[in-house]
Design a protein around this motif. Structure first.
Motif, PDB file in Angstrom:
ATOM      1  N   PRO A  85       0.791  -1.233   0.000  1.00 54.13           N
ATOM      2  CA  PRO A  85       0.000   0.000   0.000  1.00 54.13           C
ATOM      3  C   PRO A  85       0.824   1.284   0.000  1.00 54.13           C
ATOM      4  CG  PRO A  85      -0.942  -1.581   1.517  1.00 54.13           C
ATOM      5  CD  PRO A  85       0.394  -2.142   1.071  1.00 54.13           C
ATOM      6  N   MET A  86       2.113   1.190   0.300  1.00 49.15           N
ATOM      7  CA  MET A  86       2.969   2.380   0.296  1.00 49.15           C
ATOM      8  C   MET A  86       3.528   2.680  -1.083  1.00 49.15           C
ATOM      9  SD  MET A  86       5.189   1.794   3.764  1.00 49.15           S
ATOM     10  CE  MET A  86       6.163   3.252   3.464  1.00 49.15           C
ATOM     11  N   LEU A  87       3.322   1.767  -2.010  1.00 47.77           N
ATOM     12  CA  LEU A  87       3.960   1.868  -3.325  1.00 47.77           C
ATOM     13  C   LEU A  87       2.967   2.304  -4.394  1.00 47.77           C
ATOM     14  CD1 LEU A  87       5.945  -1.462  -3.077  1.00 47.77           C
ATOM     15  CD2 LEU A  87       6.779   0.842  -2.598  1.00 47.77           C
ATOM     16  N   PRO A  88       3.479   2.711  -5.550  1.00 44.56           N
ATOM     17  CA  PRO A  88       2.580   3.071  -6.648  1.00 44.56           C
ATOM     18  C   PRO A  88       1.712   1.873  -7.041  1.00 44.56           C
ATOM     19  CG  PRO A  88       4.839   3.750  -7.131  1.00 44.56           C
ATOM     20  CD  PRO A  88       4.887   2.915  -5.891  1.00 44.56           C
ATOM     21  N   GLU A  89       0.574   2.171  -7.612  1.00 51.77           N
ATOM     22  CA  GLU A  89      -0.360   1.117  -8.017  1.00 51.77           C
ATOM     23  C   GLU A  89       0.340   0.103  -8.926  1.00 51.77           C
ATOM     24  OE1 GLU A  89      -4.589   0.687 -10.341  1.00 51.77           O
ATOM     25  OE2 GLU A  89      -4.160   2.542  -9.274  1.00 51.77           O
ATOM     26  N   GLY A  90       0.116  -1.166  -8.634  1.00 51.55           N
ATOM     27  CA  GLY A  90       0.709  -2.234  -9.427  1.00 51.55           C
ATOM     28  C   GLY A  90       2.045  -2.725  -8.908  1.00 51.55           C
ATOM     29  N   ALA A  91       2.676  -1.960  -8.000  1.00 53.68           N
ATOM     30  CA  ALA A  91       3.961  -2.377  -7.430  1.00 53.68           C
ATOM     31  C   ALA A  91       3.712  -3.158  -6.147  1.00 53.68           C
ATOM     32  CB  ALA A  91       4.828  -1.159  -7.142  1.00 53.68           C
ATOM     33  N   SER A  92       4.655  -4.023  -5.809  1.00 54.24           N
ATOM     34  CA  SER A  92       4.515  -4.782  -4.562  1.00 54.24           C
ATOM     35  C   SER A  92       5.873  -4.938  -3.900  1.00 54.24           C
ATOM     36  CB  SER A  92       3.910  -6.162  -4.822  1.00 54.24           C
ATOM     37  OG  SER A  92       4.783  -6.943  -5.600  1.00 54.24           O
ATOM     38  N   PHE A  93       5.828  -5.106  -2.591  1.00 49.96           N
ATOM     39  CA  PHE A  93       7.041  -5.342  -1.819  1.00 49.96           C
ATOM     40  C   PHE A  93       6.640  -6.042  -0.535  1.00 49.96           C
ATOM     41  CE2 PHE A  93      10.125  -4.210   1.457  1.00 49.96           C
ATOM     42  CZ  PHE A  93      11.310  -4.572   0.854  1.00 49.96           C
ATOM     43  N   VAL A  94       7.144  -7.249  -0.342  1.00 51.06           N
ATOM     44  CA  VAL A  94       6.881  -8.007   0.871  1.00 51.06           C
ATOM     45  C   VAL A  94       8.227  -8.320   1.504  1.00 51.06           C
ATOM     46  CG1 VAL A  94       5.918 -10.123   1.841  1.00 51.06           C
ATOM     47  CG2 VAL A  94       4.752  -8.993  -0.059  1.00 51.06           C
ATOM     48  N   ALA A  95       8.412  -7.926   2.753  1.00 49.02           N
ATOM     49  CA  ALA A  95       9.662  -8.180   3.473  1.00 49.02           C
ATOM     50  C   ALA A  95       9.438  -9.315   4.462  1.00 49.02           C
ATOM     51  CB  ALA A  95      10.103  -6.925   4.216  1.00 49.02           C
ATOM     52  N   THR A  96      10.322 -10.298   4.423  1.00 49.92           N
ATOM     53  CA  THR A  96      10.264 -11.415   5.354  1.00 49.92           C
ATOM     54  C   THR A  96      11.522 -11.394   6.206  1.00 49.92           C
ATOM     55  OG1 THR A  96       9.013 -12.747   3.775  1.00 49.92           O
ATOM     56  CG2 THR A  96      10.098 -13.922   5.564  1.00 49.92           C
ATOM     57  N   LEU A  97      11.346 -11.392   7.516  1.00 47.19           N
ATOM     58  CA  LEU A  97      12.456 -11.373   8.460  1.00 47.19           C
ATOM     59  C   LEU A  97      12.432 -12.651   9.284  1.00 47.19           C
ATOM     60  CD1 LEU A  97      11.917  -7.751   9.820  1.00 47.19           C
ATOM     61  CD2 LEU A  97      13.407  -8.439   7.958  1.00 47.19           C
ATOM     62  N   GLU A  98      13.580 -13.262   9.464  1.00 39.34           N
ATOM     63  CA  GLU A  98      13.717 -14.458  10.297  1.00 39.34           C
ATOM     64  C   GLU A  98      14.667 -14.117  11.443  1.00 39.34           C
ATOM     65  OE1 GLU A  98      12.031 -17.248   9.784  1.00 39.34           O
ATOM     66  OE2 GLU A  98      11.238 -16.753   7.808  1.00 39.34           O
ATOM     67  N   PHE A  99      14.307 -14.490  12.663  1.00 34.78           N
ATOM     68  CA  PHE A  99      15.129 -14.225  13.836  1.00 34.78           C
ATOM     69  C   PHE A  99      15.514 -15.552  14.477  1.00 34.78           C
ATOM     70  CE2 PHE A  99      12.120 -10.723  13.320  1.00 34.78           C
ATOM     71  CZ  PHE A  99      12.985  -9.653  13.202  1.00 34.78           C
ATOM     72  N   SER A 100      16.801 -15.710  14.827  1.00 39.21           N
ATOM     73  CA  SER A 100      17.257 -16.959  15.429  1.00 39.21           C
ATOM     74  C   SER A 100      18.497 -16.696  16.271  1.00 39.21           C
ATOM     75  CB  SER A 100      17.570 -17.988  14.341  1.00 39.21           C
ATOM     76  OG  SER A 100      18.610 -17.519  13.510  1.00 39.21           O
ATOM     77  N   ALA A 101      18.996 -17.743  16.895  1.00 40.20           N
ATOM     78  CA  ALA A 101      20.234 -17.692  17.675  1.00 40.20           C
ATOM     79  C   ALA A 101      20.180 -16.644  18.784  1.00 40.20           C
ATOM     80  CB  ALA A 101      21.430 -17.465  16.753  1.00 40.20           C
TER      81      ALA A 101
END
Length: 131
Positions: A85-101
């Protein structure tokens, strides 16, 4: 991730359990929620807040999706942010974060300065790429 969790506690809406998930051999509860970016900005340090408020003002009231997995010790193991929703129409961005140790010693080596870019430099270089 503690500061991240505390910030999202203020901005989260429609929080609900969405099953369980095993990450790095540890079972956790998956939560899904929406967050209001304007409320999230309210948690930023005052020195940064004004700059972000101006840039994100058009998004006030925009809800974005968040998914996290929290283990039995209350540690966030996984987070997915849909920034679309922060990007121009038609654009996408999904951030995946993994936490360990958690609790283990960490060695951090700074990158070579030639490999470091500001976001502005990165955008300029990306825009100059063909196609």
């Amino acid at each position: 991730p503690t500061g991240l969790v505390q910030a999202f506690e203020i901005a989260l809406e429609n929080v609900g359990e969405a099953g369980t998930e095993t990450i790095d051999g540890r079972e956790g509860t998956r939560y899904e929620a929406d967050y209001d970016i304007a409320k999230l900005v309210e948690t930023f340090p005052e020195s940064d807040r004004e700059r972000f408020e101006q840039r994100l003002a058009p998004l006030e009231g925009t809800e974005m999706a968040l998914e996290v997995v929290v283990d039995a010790d209350g540690l966030m193991r996984h987070a997915v942010f849909d920034m679309g929703p922060m990007l121009p129409e038609g654009a996408s961005f999904v951030a995946t974060l993994e936490f360990s140790a958690f609790g283990e010693p960490v060695r951090i080596q700074a990158p070579d300065p030639r490999d470091v870019r500001t976001l502005r430099e990165f955008r300029r270089e990306a825009a100059a790429q063909p196609g």
